[in-house]
Design an enzyme around this catalytic site. Structure first.
Site: not given
Ligand SMILES: Cc1ncc(COP(=O)(O)O)c(C=O)c1O
Length: 304
Positions: A47, A264
């Site tokens: 981010k 994630s």
């Molecule tokens: C830990 C984590 N994984 C995945 C994402 C997803 O990314 P995006 O917002 O670019 O879809 C985020 C976004 O906040 C995140 O904090």
């Protein structure tokens, strides 16, 4: 003569390493697996890219001017990015955050001097979004509402950065791109640019398989407030990943690859392997948004 190089933390955003996942890749001979290691960003997550892009553009256009406070809703990582970038560039930051965001996250935000507004854990990021909208409507002159869910400079960070890096780091060999959907900025921006480099690259998004995911940062689009920057038509395919599959991969990445990643990233690995298992050959690239260090106080580590 002063030869000390002048580098600020802001210069360190992006250009993250592309890791070759050789051990988990043994399951899929003929298919090479790679992941962008996004915890190498100064704020510890992907981010930083989106936050820096949105902030610099808002400063350039004058929307984020002296006297204004940057306001947004986030599940945590974008907040941390705003927090350190705000401290470095000298503007105040106010963040609406679900109360169940980890203690470590809240402490990091407070350490950088952020004004935190905690929202209902039951409503996840949607509750935080509603609160940010309410605060902005109440006093629009006070805030620059960055609104990462609607802000095109979120996905453009990945269009100009992440995608170009992946293309260069794979010497144009990438055949498949896999990424999870939160704001969807990572998937949207990277996919748009990769398709310009080579329209045959298959781009696969994934999301949690139900409405209350334990996978921080990802959204279940069927039940959440859908981000205006999300275009469901862009993906060649959209897959579902369960919490269990994500956590199983967090464990395997820690033990088999030596990589301590967040949930994630585990979900990204699960989806990447599901794609790779269907192929005889290919170069499959995904992105690991953050490190497992952000989640050490969470219960799932006891269960792994
Ligand atoms: C830990 C984590 N994984 C995945 C994402 C997803 O990314 P995006 O917002 O670019 O879809 C985020 C976004 O906040 C995140 O904090």
């Amino acid at each position: 003569m002063d030869r000390t190089p002048s580098v600020s933390a802001l210069d360190l955003v992006g250009n993250t390493p592309l890791l070759h996942l050789r051990n988990l890749g043994r399951e899929t001979p003929g298919v090479e697996l790679y992941a962008k290691a996004e915890w190498f960003n100064p704020g510890g997550s992907v981010k930083d890219r989106a936050a820096l892009s949105m902030v610099l553009e808002a400063e350039r256009t004058g929307e984020l001017a002296p006297g204004k406070t940057l306001l947004d809703a986030t599940s945590g990582n974008t907040g941390i990015a705003y927090a350190w970038i705000g401290a470095a560039r000298g503007f105040p930051v106010k963040i609406c955050l679900p109360q169940n965001a980890s203690r470590e996250r809240q402490r990091i935000l407070r350490a950088h001097g952020v004004d935190l507004v905690l929202t209902s854990p039951m409503e996840q990021t949607d509750g935080a979004i509603r609160e940010a909208r309410r605060l902005y409507a109440e006093d629009p002159d006070r805030y620059y509402y960055c609104d990462q869910y609607s802000n095109a400079n979120n996905w453009k960070a990945h269009y100009h950065g992440t995608a170009a890096e992946i293309w260069e780091q794979t010497a144009g060999r990438i055949t498949h791109w896999v990424a999870g959907l939160g704001t969807s900025g990572t998937f949207m921006g990277t996919t748009r640019r990769l398709r310009e480099f080579n329209s045959r690259i298959r781009c696969i998004s994934f999301q949690p398989d139900f409405a209350f995911p334990g996978i921080e940062g990802l959204k279940h689009m069927g039940t959440a407030i859908v981000p205006p920057i999300y275009d469901p038509q862009l993906a060649d395919e959209d897959r579902a990943v369960s919490d269990d599959q994500a956590l199983e991969m967090v464990r395997r990445l820690a033990r088999e690859e030596g990589l301590l990643v967040g949930p994630s990233s585990g979900a990204a690995m699960a989806c990447t392997l599901s794609v790779a298992r269907e192929l005889k050959e290919g170069v499959v690239v995904t992105l690991f948004p953050d490190s497992g260090r952000n989640y050490l106080s969470e219960r799932f580590w006891d269960e792994l």
